[in-house]
Write an enzyme that holds these catalytic residues in place. Structure first.
Site, short mmCIF file in Angstrom:
data_model
loop_
_atom_site.label_atom_id
_atom_site.label_comp_id
_atom_site.label_asym_id
_atom_site.label_seq_id
_atom_site.Cartn_x
_atom_site.Cartn_y
_atom_site.Cartn_z
N VAL A 14 0.83 -1.21 0.00
CA VAL A 14 0.00 0.00 0.00
C VAL A 14 0.86 1.26 0.00
O VAL A 14 0.56 2.24 -0.68
CB VAL A 14 -0.98 0.00 1.20
CG1 VAL A 14 -1.82 1.27 1.20
CG2 VAL A 14 -1.88 -1.23 1.15
N ARG A 43 15.03 -0.12 -2.72
CA ARG A 43 13.67 0.38 -2.94
C ARG A 43 13.66 1.32 -4.14
O ARG A 43 14.68 1.88 -4.51
CB ARG A 43 13.15 1.09 -1.68
CG ARG A 43 13.14 0.18 -0.45
CD ARG A 43 12.68 0.90 0.80
NE ARG A 43 12.95 0.11 2.00
CZ ARG A 43 12.14 -0.83 2.48
NH1 ARG A 43 11.01 -1.08 1.84
NH2 ARG A 43 12.45 -1.51 3.56
N LYS A 95 -6.80 -1.28 10.45
CA LYS A 95 -8.13 -1.50 11.02
C LYS A 95 -8.09 -2.19 12.38
O LYS A 95 -8.92 -1.92 13.24
CB LYS A 95 -9.03 -2.24 10.04
CG LYS A 95 -8.75 -3.71 9.81
CD LYS A 95 -7.65 -4.00 8.85
CE LYS A 95 -7.95 -3.52 7.45
NZ LYS A 95 -6.89 -3.89 6.48
N ILE A 126 -13.61 1.62 -1.63
CA ILE A 126 -15.01 2.02 -1.44
C ILE A 126 -15.06 3.10 -0.35
O ILE A 126 -14.66 2.85 0.79
CB ILE A 126 -15.89 0.83 -1.02
CG1 ILE A 126 -15.84 -0.26 -2.08
CG2 ILE A 126 -17.32 1.27 -0.80
CD1 ILE A 126 -16.59 -1.53 -1.71
N GLU A 180 -2.22 -13.66 2.93
CA GLU A 180 -0.89 -13.72 3.51
C GLU A 180 -0.44 -15.18 3.65
O GLU A 180 -1.23 -16.11 3.54
CB GLU A 180 -0.90 -13.05 4.89
CG GLU A 180 -1.33 -11.59 4.89
CD GLU A 180 -0.34 -10.68 4.20
OE1 GLU A 180 0.86 -11.03 4.12
OE2 GLU A 180 -0.76 -9.61 3.73
N ASP A 191 -10.29 -9.73 10.04
CA ASP A 191 -10.18 -8.53 9.22
C ASP A 191 -11.56 -7.89 9.02
O ASP A 191 -11.73 -6.67 9.22
CB ASP A 191 -9.56 -8.87 7.87
CG ASP A 191 -9.45 -7.67 6.95
OD1 ASP A 191 -8.57 -6.83 7.17
OD2 ASP A 191 -10.24 -7.58 5.99
N LYS A 195 -13.16 -4.14 10.56
CA LYS A 195 -13.81 -3.18 9.66
C LYS A 195 -15.25 -2.92 10.11
O LYS A 195 -15.73 -1.78 10.04
CB LYS A 195 -13.78 -3.71 8.23
CG LYS A 195 -12.39 -3.77 7.62
CD LYS A 195 -12.39 -4.48 6.28
CE LYS A 195 -10.99 -4.56 5.70
NZ LYS A 195 -10.94 -5.33 4.44
#
Length: 391
Positions: A14, A43, A95, A126, A180, A191, A195
């Site tokens: 991300v 990187r 989260k 979203i 994962e 997860d 949320k």
């Protein structure tokens, strides 16, 4: 606000997605001026931006926005709290950390005037949180039902659409980066649970601890469960739901659900998320999009950064309602329970059983049970050889 100088914690999928999205954005005057990482490796950014000193960004007076995109919830909590106390605005995507510390972080924002935004923490691309915060009035909102985890949805799609078994579907999800190497966080429903905690706050103004919500995942799904669903004309989705009940209360759960073709989320497949918002007068509204990935989530983070450039902050208006809903565990759910051992079945306090089967070493029942009875079993359920789904 002056130019946004961003201090970024984490440069994984991300973080790199945000960096690339920001390079192509012309809507906001923002620049990443420092990136804190845990490990040294090659990187695709200037090495001068990279630091391993976690205190450097917060101490940097030029940094006016801290973006936290790391996996470790404890480190994320410390970073976000210190940044807010230092008077910096913060964007977070963690989260698990948010679900555990929302109440404290709201109070810190009140004290400091700093803003914490986290639309990227729930459903990726979203924009569910900001819409719930600004548009949907609590008195009119009846329920939110959603596929909130893209990894589990990808696995279930492969099972139902492509005929794969669970292990094959999981392995493919891991190879594609949707799951994962240790998939428990996704497939056990954690997860989606975190949320749902965040969504419930912005939908109904109710702060709920994750431990107080019933959660069951898809790890125990079997070919028998899949065949049962298909015979009923349904497929199975991992669903998070919060709904208004009687006496100004709300009930919540995360669990597999038998979904029929007349439901909006029936056609939400692969790594996508879908959320149905139901109101008293506007009926149902549906939001659909990618729930994970570098660019969808990076774009959501950039949206929060852009909002900060316009001095936006969550007002948490629903926390101030005179008659704020409380949480109920009295909701009665109709469930399918597949089991092998009678001693496991005896743990479930069914109020009524409408269907029962026993044969070939497999047993199942369909019946009604109180949500409180499922919550009481929470700590034992993950270790039992059973599968259940809401009908």
């Amino acid at each position: 606000m002056e130019k946004l100088n961003i201090g970024l914690y984490g440069f994984g999928v991300v973080g790199q997605g945000l960096y690339e999205v920001l390079q192509n954005s012309k809507t906001v005057d923002a620049e990443i001026v420092s990136i804190c990482v845990k490990q040294d490796k090659v990187r695709t950014v200037e090495q001068a931006l990279i630091t391993r000193d976690q205190t450097k960004i917060i101490k940097n007076k030029e940094v006016n926005i801290v973006v936290e995109l790391i996996d470790d919830a404890d480190d994320a909590y410390r970073i976000v709290k210190e940044a807010l106390l230092a008077g910096k605005h913060v964007v977070s995507g963690n989260k698990k950390m948010l679900a555990a510390h929302l109440e404290e972080l709201i109070d810190i924002q009140k004290e400091t005037g700093s803003s914490l935004l986290y639309d990227a923490s729930a459903c990726g691309s979203i924009p569910i949180i900001r819409n719930l915060e600004e548009y949907y009035d609590n008195d009119l909102l009846l329920s939110i039902t959603g596929i909130l985890n893209g990894s589990s949805n990808y696995i279930l799609t492969k099972i139902f659409r492509d005929g794969q078994d669970y292990d094959t579907a999981l392995k493919e999800a891991q190879q594609l980066g949707f799951a994962e190497s240790n998939p428990a966080f996704d497939v056990n429903g954690n997860d989606a649970l975190f949320k749902l905690v965040i969504i419930t706050l912005h939908a109904f103004g109710v702060l709920v601890h994750p431990d107080d919500i019933f959660r069951f995942g898809i790890a125990n799904i079997s070919p028998f469960d899949v065949q049962f669903a298909k015979e009923k004309g349904a497929n199975i989705k991992l669903v998070g739901k919060v709904m208004k009940t009687e006496n100004n209360q709300v009930a919540l759960y995360v669990a597999p659900q038998f979904v029929t073709p007349n439901k909006y989320i029936y056609n939400v497949e692969d790594e996508y998320n879908g959320v149905v918002i139901k109101g008293a007068y506007y009926d149902k509204q549906f939001m659909f999009g990618k729930g994970a990935g570098a660019y969808p989530t990076g774009s959501a983070v950039l949206s929060d950064i852009t909002a900060l450039s316009h001095h936006y902050k969550y007002e948490y208006k629903k926390l101030k309602y005179y008659k704020k809903p409380s949480v109920s565990e009295d909701e009665v759910l109709k469930i399918y329970l597949r089991y092998q051992r009678d001693e496991d079945f005896s743990l479930f306090q069914f109020e009524d059983i409408s269907e029962k089967y026993s044969g070939n070493g497999i047993k199942y029942v369909v019946g009604t049970i109180k949500l409180s009875g499922l919550i009481a079993l929470q700590e034992r359920l993950d270790d039992l050889p059973v599968f259940l789904g809401v009908i």
